[in-house]
Design a protein around this motif. Structure first.
Motif, mmCIF file in Angstrom:
data_model
loop_
_atom_site.group_PDB
_atom_site.id
_atom_site.type_symbol
_atom_site.label_atom_id
_atom_site.label_comp_id
_atom_site.label_asym_id
_atom_site.label_seq_id
_atom_site.Cartn_x
_atom_site.Cartn_y
_atom_site.Cartn_z
ATOM 1 N N ASN A 180 16.376 -32.779 29.892
ATOM 2 C CA ASN A 180 17.396 -33.451 30.700
ATOM 3 C C ASN A 180 16.933 -34.830 31.191
ATOM 4 O O ASN A 180 17.393 -35.311 32.229
ATOM 5 C CB ASN A 180 17.783 -32.578 31.892
ATOM 6 N N TYR A 181 16.067 -35.447 30.433
ATOM 7 C CA TYR A 181 15.512 -36.761 30.781
ATOM 8 C C TYR A 181 16.518 -37.828 30.335
ATOM 9 O O TYR A 181 16.563 -38.230 29.181
ATOM 10 C CB TYR A 181 14.170 -36.926 30.079
ATOM 11 N N ALA A 182 17.343 -38.268 31.256
ATOM 12 C CA ALA A 182 18.455 -39.164 30.919
ATOM 13 C C ALA A 182 17.981 -40.467 30.288
ATOM 14 O O ALA A 182 18.573 -40.964 29.316
ATOM 15 C CB ALA A 182 19.273 -39.455 32.178
ATOM 16 N N GLU A 183 16.910 -41.061 30.843
ATOM 17 C CA GLU A 183 16.428 -42.336 30.323
ATOM 18 C C GLU A 183 15.988 -42.216 28.867
ATOM 19 O O GLU A 183 16.217 -43.126 28.059
ATOM 20 C CB GLU A 183 15.272 -42.853 31.184
ATOM 21 N N ALA A 184 15.346 -41.095 28.520
ATOM 22 C CA ALA A 184 14.912 -40.910 27.137
ATOM 23 C C ALA A 184 16.107 -40.753 26.198
ATOM 24 O O ALA A 184 16.112 -41.270 25.074
ATOM 25 C CB ALA A 184 13.978 -39.706 27.023
ATOM 26 N N HIS A 185 17.139 -40.036 26.642
ATOM 27 C CA HIS A 185 18.369 -39.936 25.841
ATOM 28 C C HIS A 185 18.974 -41.324 25.620
ATOM 29 O O HIS A 185 19.427 -41.657 24.519
ATOM 30 C CB HIS A 185 19.387 -39.035 26.537
ATOM 31 N N SER A 186 18.978 -42.132 26.675
ATOM 32 C CA SER A 186 19.552 -43.477 26.580
ATOM 33 C C SER A 186 18.755 -44.348 25.618
ATOM 34 O O SER A 186 19.321 -45.065 24.774
ATOM 35 C CB SER A 186 19.593 -44.117 27.974
ATOM 36 N N ASN A 187 17.434 -44.308 25.738
ATOM 37 C CA ASN A 187 16.598 -45.107 24.841
ATOM 38 C C ASN A 187 16.720 -44.648 23.398
ATOM 39 O O ASN A 187 16.733 -45.470 22.462
ATOM 40 C CB ASN A 187 15.135 -45.040 25.293
ATOM 41 N N LEU A 188 16.812 -43.350 23.196
ATOM 42 C CA LEU A 188 17.016 -42.827 21.846
ATOM 43 C C LEU A 188 18.351 -43.316 21.292
ATOM 44 O O LEU A 188 18.461 -43.641 20.097
ATOM 45 C CB LEU A 188 16.961 -41.301 21.862
ATOM 46 N N ALA A 189 19.357 -43.395 22.140
ATOM 47 C CA ALA A 189 20.668 -43.889 21.704
ATOM 48 C C ALA A 189 20.557 -45.315 21.181
ATOM 49 O O ALA A 189 21.114 -45.658 20.126
ATOM 50 C CB ALA A 189 21.662 -43.833 22.869
ATOM 51 N N PHE A 190 19.843 -46.161 21.905
ATOM 52 C CA PHE A 190 19.689 -47.560 21.469
ATOM 53 C C PHE A 190 18.958 -47.629 20.135
ATOM 54 O O PHE A 190 19.334 -48.403 19.246
ATOM 55 C CB PHE A 190 18.936 -48.353 22.536
ATOM 56 N N LEU A 191 17.934 -46.814 19.987
ATOM 57 C CA LEU A 191 17.175 -46.799 18.739
ATOM 58 C C LEU A 191 18.054 -46.329 17.579
ATOM 59 O O LEU A 191 18.056 -46.933 16.500
ATOM 60 C CB LEU A 191 15.968 -45.875 18.882
ATOM 61 N N LEU A 192 18.814 -45.267 17.775
ATOM 62 C CA LEU A 192 19.684 -44.758 16.720
ATOM 63 C C LEU A 192 20.745 -45.788 16.340
ATOM 64 O O LEU A 192 21.133 -45.896 15.171
ATOM 65 C CB LEU A 192 20.351 -43.457 17.176
ATOM 66 N N CYS A 193 21.190 -46.569 17.309
ATOM 67 C CA CYS A 193 22.138 -47.648 17.013
ATOM 68 C C CYS A 193 21.502 -48.666 16.074
ATOM 69 O O CYS A 193 22.122 -49.104 15.095
ATOM 70 C CB CYS A 193 22.598 -48.310 18.314
ATOM 71 N N GLU A 194 20.262 -49.040 16.347
ATOM 72 C CA GLU A 194 19.575 -50.000 15.484
ATOM 73 C C GLU A 194 19.337 -49.433 14.086
ATOM 74 O O GLU A 194 19.257 -50.177 13.109
ATOM 75 C CB GLU A 194 18.251 -50.423 16.118
ATOM 76 N N LEU A 195 19.241 -48.115 13.984
ATOM 77 C CA LEU A 195 19.068 -47.475 12.684
ATOM 78 C C LEU A 195 20.403 -47.266 11.980
ATOM 79 O O LEU A 195 20.433 -46.765 10.852
ATOM 80 C CB LEU A 195 18.362 -46.122 12.862
ATOM 81 N N GLY A 196 21.497 -47.641 12.632
ATOM 82 C CA GLY A 196 22.811 -47.489 12.032
ATOM 83 C C GLY A 196 23.385 -46.098 12.145
ATOM 84 O O GLY A 196 24.420 -45.806 11.545
ATOM 85 N N GLN A 197 22.772 -45.233 12.935
ATOM 86 C CA GLN A 197 23.255 -43.854 13.111
ATOM 87 C C GLN A 197 24.150 -43.819 14.353
ATOM 88 O O GLN A 197 23.792 -43.290 15.406
ATOM 89 C CB GLN A 197 22.061 -42.907 13.232
ATOM 90 N N PHE A 198 25.336 -44.405 14.199
ATOM 91 C CA PHE A 198 26.166 -44.688 15.363
ATOM 92 C C PHE A 198 26.726 -43.435 16.021
ATOM 93 O O PHE A 198 26.825 -43.374 17.252
ATOM 94 C CB PHE A 198 27.301 -45.640 14.965
ATOM 95 N N ASP A 199 27.132 -42.461 15.233
ATOM 96 C CA ASP A 199 27.685 -41.245 15.838
ATOM 97 C C ASP A 199 26.632 -40.528 16.676
ATOM 98 O O ASP A 199 26.893 -40.118 17.817
ATOM 99 C CB ASP A 199 28.220 -40.309 14.748
ATOM 100 N N GLU A 200 25.420 -40.379 16.116
ATOM 101 C CA GLU A 200 24.337 -39.733 16.855
ATOM 102 C C GLU A 200 23.956 -40.557 18.083
ATOM 103 O O GLU A 200 23.657 -40.008 19.151
ATOM 104 C CB GLU A 200 23.116 -39.538 15.959
ATOM 105 N N ALA A 201 23.977 -41.872 17.925
ATOM 106 C CA ALA A 201 23.648 -42.748 19.050
ATOM 107 C C ALA A 201 24.646 -42.571 20.189
ATOM 108 O O ALA A 201 24.265 -42.506 21.368
ATOM 109 C CB ALA A 201 23.623 -44.203 18.589
ATOM 110 N N ALA A 202 25.923 -42.496 19.851
ATOM 111 C CA ALA A 202 26.951 -42.347 20.880
ATOM 112 C C ALA A 202 26.787 -41.023 21.630
ATOM 113 O O ALA A 202 26.963 -40.963 22.855
ATOM 114 C CB ALA A 202 28.336 -42.441 20.254
ATOM 115 N N VAL A 203 26.440 -39.969 20.899
ATOM 116 C CA VAL A 203 26.224 -38.672 21.548
ATOM 117 C C VAL A 203 25.058 -38.755 22.526
ATOM 118 O O VAL A 203 25.129 -38.263 23.663
ATOM 119 C CB VAL A 203 25.968 -37.573 20.490
#
Length: 704
Positions: A180-203
């Motif tokens: 439940n580490y919100a900051e890590a989820h958020s940072n992972l989202a930004f990384l997934l966006c840069e990798l082009g994995q937009f659906d996973e990033a949005a989740v």
């Protein structure tokens, strides 16, 4: 003196212990009173100063906090954690150089102070000293392998270093330790966006928001995901949600400015960017955003100053700032200064792929150009660039190999780059074709005759329309070289005027004469202030061909110049460019060819109904074969006396923001005529969609 001059005569150590106990118990007034009493006796007592600094920081009095902590850390034997706390507060205030000094002092005094190494690692990260940051944060994770924050911070540095796989693993390790580490989820989202994995990033970003509804970075990351998918309305919704609880958040204000720029509202962008800079005057990204807003408003001197300011501030945005400055100089027509600026950036960042990609339009590549090997190496190394950088590298290398007449390699990269771009945009060729056909069917002779005198009266507007890369910028540059003509570039004013009246073209059926006049006045209100003294204002938005039938009805005296060019040369030029705007039909050969045929069919319909004295067509090939004849024809068409400067268009100093920024700075050349023939083997899907035989024979029914 160790005692207070008060009744109970407690010692200073006792007073300090009580003060810290009060603070830890939430009794701020009592803690402050005792700490101030200690300072009354010993003005430089570091423990009291440290406590008062922490208290001031907690209550948002950052300047006072820093003042107390500086005084606390003056003594040589001050506890290491005091220096570490000072470093963190300096970092939060943007005082990165002072923060680094304090953090280094902390770990020198106490090498096992994990918090000190963590603070130093984050500070070095923000300073752009990423290798040193990595070393610090790896040390922290080895000290505390079960600390999720250590892995999260390490992931941030890996990401900035471009080591995306390692960054992803670090974030996932943090989440395995703390799901439940919100900051890590958020940072992972930004990384997934840069990798082009937009659906996973949005989740991941939404998960972060669900866990912590006030986590600003999660909203920013979710907005960035929407921007990457060209969903500007959704991005604005995310940022408005952030502003609801953090209306002065500098990052949120800068992100709003970026959305305004994407939606062509530069004045609003400027307001948000200025607010961002006011809230965070030492934030380079805020200054970069301000520079882009000023650039969009043609305030070039101020934009350069903003980019220069950003480049002087510590952080990870220096390369971005210097590159943006070089691109602005190129846009302004100062190619020599732009090249020097790119070279200076490369000296500071010798392995920069950003510079290599950005300066492709400043050169004609040779086989020994070091940028080629640099870009090729970036694509094959084990640590892949971000998806956007991969896309940009493929387009840049495609251009390089086209220059070198290496068709096979050029199209290997162009196909890759276009495929990446196509994968992240939504485009329906069939629906687009139906829409274009509905436009053609709307503008009937009856409609044109009924409302031919309904529009607002002004001879100033001149529209240049056509496919992108069909010569529209060249024609504008010729016209804008005339003393009485202002080249306004690619304006969205007409689209905005039309959009404000409902769905186009369906809404036309219910329009009255006043509606047409109102739309014309709306357009004029948007452009009249651009060059009040010019006799003609040229709007060269190519996509205005969609509204070519409407223009004579809303602006009775406007002129329309339709630029035409060989269909395959046009489409090849589109396919080889990564457009800044939304040319969504250009990233797949069959779709590109289909769109061109639909465009041709629309223009065939419209040329039957457009007024002959207000509409002409100019062929790119005719212009490059006989510049003077075509230039004189253009000037006569817009109703002005001849100006010899139109023949020296390449010497005209004006801002050019289109993909043709370099070409129009050169005298006329003919090397782009028929360029497609030597690449025919790689253009099969395009040629088939256009109905063109590779030998050059055309299907005349689709190429009027």
């Amino acid at each position: 003196m160790n005692n207070f001059p008060i009744a109970d005569q407690i010692t200073i150590p006792d007073a300090l212990n009580r003060a810290y106990a009060h603070w830890n118990a939430g009794q701020a007034a009592e803690a402050e009173h005792l700490a101030m009493q200690v300072l009354h006796v010993i003005p430089s007592q570091p423990d009291a100063l440290h406590l008062l600094g922490l208290m001031a920081h907690a209550y948002g009095k950052s300047a006072l906090a820093i003042d107390y902590l500086r005084r606390a850390c003056l003594l040589p034997d001050v506890p290491a954690r005091y220096c570490s706390n000072m470093a963190e507060i300096c970092r939060q205030m943007g005082l990165l150089e002072e923060a680094e000094r304090a953090a280094r002092r902390a770990v020198e005094r106490e090498p096992q102070l994990t918090a000190g190494w963590n603070n130093l690692g984050i500070i070095l990260q923000e300073c752009g000293k990423l290798d040193d940051s990595l070393e610090c944060l790896q040390r922290v994770s080895s000290f505390e392998p079960d600390n999720p924050e250590a892995h999260n911070n390490l992931g941030n540095t890996y990401k900035l270093l471009g080591q995306l796989n390692e960054a992803k693993a670090s974030y996932q390790q943090a989440l395995s330790l703390h799901p439940n580490y919100a900051e890590a989820h958020s940072n992972l989202a930004f990384l997934l966006c840069e990798l082009g994995q937009f659906d996973e990033a949005a989740v991941a970003a939404q998960t972060a928001i669900d866990l912590n509804p006030h986590l600003a970075d999660a909203y920013l990351n979710l907005a960035e995901i929407d921007l990457s998918r060209l969903r500007y309305g959704d991005a604005l919704q995310r940022l408005n949600a952030l502003m609801a609880f953090a209306p002065q958040h500098p990052g949120g204000l800068a992100a709003l400015a970026q959305v305004m720029l994407k939606t062509e509202r530069p004045q609003d962008a400027l307001v948000y960017a200025q607010q961002s800079v006011r809230m965070a005057p030492d934030n380079p990204r805020a200054h970069n955003t301000l520079g882009r807003a000023l650039q969009a408003l043609n305030q070039h001197k101020q934009a350069l100053e903003s980019f220069d300011t950003a480049a002087t501030l510590p952080g990870t945005s220096v390369e971005e700032s210097m590159t943006a400055r070089a691109l602005l100089l190129l846009e302004m027509g100062d190619k020599k200064a732009a090249i020097e600026a790119f070279d200076l950036t490369q000296v500071q960042f010798p392995e920069s792929i950003r510079v290599a990609m950005a300066r492709t339009d400043t050169k004609t590549y040779r086989h020994d150009d070091p940028d080629i090997s640099l870009m090729e190496s970036a694509l094959v190394r084990s640590v892949k660039p971000t998806l956007n950088d991969q896309m940009g590298l493929h387009f840049a290398l495609g251009k390089a190999y086209l220059d070198l007449a290496d068709s096979g390699r050029a199209f290997y990269h162009l196909d890759k780059g276009n495929a990446i771009k196509r994968s992240v945009v939504t485009y329906d060729a069939n629906k687009t074709g139906q829409w274009l056909r509905s436009i053609g069917a709307t503008f009937t002779p009856a409609l044109m005759n009924t409302f031919r005198h309904a529009g607002a009266a002004s001879e100033r507007p001149v529209f240049i329309v056509g496919m992108p890369r069909s010569g529209t910028t060249l024609i504008e540059q010729i016209l804008a070289s005339h003393a009485d003509i202002f080249g306004a570039g690619e304006l969205s004013a007409l689209r905005f005027a039309v959009d404000g009246s409902g769905n186009f073209p369906q809404n036309m059926s219910g329009w009255k004469a006043d509606d047409f006049a109102r739309a014309g006045r709306d357009y004029l209100s948007r452009v009249d202030s651009l060059a009040p003294n010019a006799l003609r204002v040229v709007d060269k938005m190519p996509a205005n061909f969609l509204y070519a039938g409407l223009i004579p009805l809303i602006l009775s005296d406007a002129r329309i110049i339709h630029c035409r060019r060989d269909p395959v040369d046009t489409c090849l030029s589109c396919y080889s460019k990564l457009f800044a705007g939304e040319q969504l039909f250009t990233y797949e050969q069959s779709e590109l060819g289909t769109f061109h045929r639909d465009y041709q069919a629309l223009m065939e319909n419209l040329r039957q109904v457009l007024p002959a004295d207000r509409f002409i067509e100019v062929d790119y090939e005719s212009v490059v074969d006989d510049l003077e004849t075509q230039a004189r024809r253009l000037i006569a068409f817009v109703g002005l006396p001849w100006d010899e400067a139109c023949l020296d268009f390449h010497k005209t100093r004006r801002v050019v923001r289109t993909a043709s920024v370099s070409q129009v700075r050169q005298p006329i050349y003919t090397t782009s005529k028929g360029r497609w023939h030597c690449h025919a083997a790689n253009l099969g899907p395009l040629l088939a969609a256009l109905g063109i035989d590779p030998s050059g024979a055309t299907n005349t029914s689709t190429n009027p």
